[in-house]
Design an enzyme around this catalytic site. Structure first.
Site, mmCIF file in Angstrom:
data_model
loop_
_atom_site.group_PDB
_atom_site.id
_atom_site.type_symbol
_atom_site.label_atom_id
_atom_site.label_comp_id
_atom_site.label_asym_id
_atom_site.label_seq_id
_atom_site.Cartn_x
_atom_site.Cartn_y
_atom_site.Cartn_z
ATOM 1 N N HIS A 120 0.817 -1.223 0.000
ATOM 2 C CA HIS A 120 0.000 0.000 0.000
ATOM 3 C C HIS A 120 0.851 1.275 0.000
ATOM 4 O O HIS A 120 0.345 2.350 0.318
ATOM 5 C CB HIS A 120 -0.952 0.005 1.208
ATOM 6 N N CYS A 150 11.263 17.452 -11.271
ATOM 7 C CA CYS A 150 10.856 18.260 -12.432
ATOM 8 C C CYS A 150 10.705 19.745 -12.073
ATOM 9 O O CYS A 150 10.486 20.575 -12.956
ATOM 10 C CB CYS A 150 9.571 17.719 -13.054
HETATM 11 N N1 APR Z 1 -2.062 -6.550 18.243
HETATM 12 C C1 APR Z 1 -2.603 -7.317 17.264
HETATM 13 N N2 APR Z 1 -3.677 -6.952 16.556
HETATM 14 C C2 APR Z 1 -4.230 -5.757 16.836
HETATM 15 C C3 APR Z 1 -3.733 -4.902 17.838
HETATM 16 C C4 APR Z 1 -2.593 -5.355 18.565
HETATM 17 N N3 APR Z 1 -2.025 -4.627 19.543
HETATM 18 N N4 APR Z 1 -4.503 -3.790 17.892
HETATM 19 C C5 APR Z 1 -5.447 -3.952 16.964
HETATM 20 N N5 APR Z 1 -5.294 -5.136 16.326
HETATM 21 C C6 APR Z 1 -6.083 -5.708 15.218
HETATM 22 C C7 APR Z 1 -7.541 -5.334 15.260
HETATM 23 O O1 APR Z 1 -8.273 -6.258 16.050
HETATM 24 C C8 APR Z 1 -7.927 -5.407 13.784
HETATM 25 O O2 APR Z 1 -8.367 -6.728 13.445
HETATM 26 O O3 APR Z 1 -5.563 -5.177 14.031
HETATM 27 C C9 APR Z 1 -6.606 -5.120 13.047
HETATM 28 C C10 APR Z 1 -6.550 -3.762 12.384
HETATM 29 O O4 APR Z 1 -7.493 -3.708 11.349
HETATM 30 P P1 APR Z 1 -7.679 -2.406 10.438
HETATM 31 O O5 APR Z 1 -7.775 -1.203 11.298
HETATM 32 O O6 APR Z 1 -8.805 -2.682 9.514
HETATM 33 O O7 APR Z 1 -6.293 -2.300 9.654
HETATM 34 P P2 APR Z 1 -5.805 -3.100 8.365
HETATM 35 O O8 APR Z 1 -6.392 -4.466 8.340
HETATM 36 O O9 APR Z 1 -4.340 -2.983 8.298
HETATM 37 O O10 APR Z 1 -6.444 -2.245 7.203
HETATM 38 C C11 APR Z 1 -6.173 -2.614 5.870
HETATM 39 O O11 APR Z 1 -7.281 -0.657 5.121
HETATM 40 O O12 APR Z 1 -7.793 1.588 5.069
HETATM 41 C C12 APR Z 1 -6.980 0.621 4.589
HETATM 42 O O13 APR Z 1 -5.025 1.101 3.501
HETATM 43 C C13 APR Z 1 -5.523 0.876 4.782
HETATM 44 O O14 APR Z 1 -3.748 -0.766 4.824
HETATM 45 C C14 APR Z 1 -4.999 -0.416 5.382
HETATM 46 C C15 APR Z 1 -6.083 -1.403 5.014
#
Ligand code: APR
Length: 251
Positions: A120, A150
């Protein structure tokens, strides 16, 4: 008999950086509860209000520059080193290891990870929409910022993948998923494709699949094994078990 894993693919998401002080997206208090992603994470939002988008990424960049990798980032870097060294010793050829992150922070590389793809994009890089050049960026940018290549103002954008855009490195990731025998997903909610589909692709190639997350993700049922808890605890523990040859398989 223990499985003889050779080729590992690891996918990380915002959860792995949560304990470093970087916000996740969809948790309570997550970034998408405070901002409308259509405003700050789409090409259309940027065209509508580039100042808002620059402000959003400037704040995230400043936050990142104050953050440090946590035990989970370090554990993955150490796992990579140990895994590749083991491969050289046992088979005379490298084992394969690929860390694919959805995160735009640089905490994996600061912890020492090398076989790493930012699908990403990267928050500490900017791209010029006029000449296509990509440069390091550790300062705020705005609509008047001049491209260092540029020398035109007004064309710089964060080098991140927005909704509606194609993630980077998909061919290389696809190949690694087809070939891997162990796929580990860490700290991602499984809401965003194509990353959310990686577990199914790895399973098609007969890989063992593991989820390490604070709580069961959207795609939990697709994984053969899962461990819940904060990444700073479950990732070092899982990595050390893997290196010790203790494969805890549930389900
Ligand atoms: N340890 C492990 N897991 C955790 C922790 C922690 N300390 N804190 C939160 N989580 C988990 C949450 O339970 C959740 O399932 O991490 C996950 C985060 O999910 P999202 O906020 O949806 O993030 P992500 O999955 O990386 O999002 C994917 O969405 O908006 C886009 O581009 C953005 O790369 C991102 C993509």
């Amino acid at each position: 008999m223990q499985p003889d894993y050779r080729r590992i693919v690891i996918l990380t998401g915002a959860g792995i950086s949560a304990e470093s002080g970087l916000g996740t997206f969809r948790d309570k208090d997550g970034l998408w509860t405070k901002y409308d992603l259509r405003d700050v994470a789409t090409p259309e939002g940027f065209a509508r209000n580039p100042t808002l988008v620059h402000d959003f990424y400037n704040a995230r960049r400043r936050n990142l520059l104050d953050a440090e990798p946590n035990a989970a980032h370090f554990a993955l870097a150490e796992l990579e080193q140990a895994w590749m060294a083991r491969g050289r010793k046992i088979t005379g050829a490298d084992h394969d290891f690929l860390l694919v992150t959805q995160n735009v922070d640089d905490l994996h590389e600061r912890a020492g990870s090398e076989r790493l793809l930012h699908m990403h994009g990267e928050l500490l890089k900017i791209r010029c929409e006029n000449c296509g050049s990509i440069r390091e960026c550790r300062t705020d940018i705005d609509i008047a910022s001049v491209c260092p290549a540029c020398e035109l103002p007004g064309y710089l954008r964060p080098h991140v993948v927005w909704f509606g855009e194609m993630p980077f490195y998909m061919d290389r990731i696809q190949q690694a998923l087809e070939a891997c025998d162990l796929f580990i997903s860490i700290g991602t909610s499984g809401n965003v494709y194509p990353a959310a589909g990686f577990v199914a692709e790895a399973r098609r190639g007969k890989a063992h699949t593991v989820e390490l997350n604070l709580e069961p993700s959207e795609g939990r049922s697709l994984f053969r094994e899962a461990h819940e808890g904060p990444a700073s605890e479950v990732v070092p523990l899982y990595a050390s078990r893997l290196l010790a040859g203790e494969y805890t398989q549930m389900w």
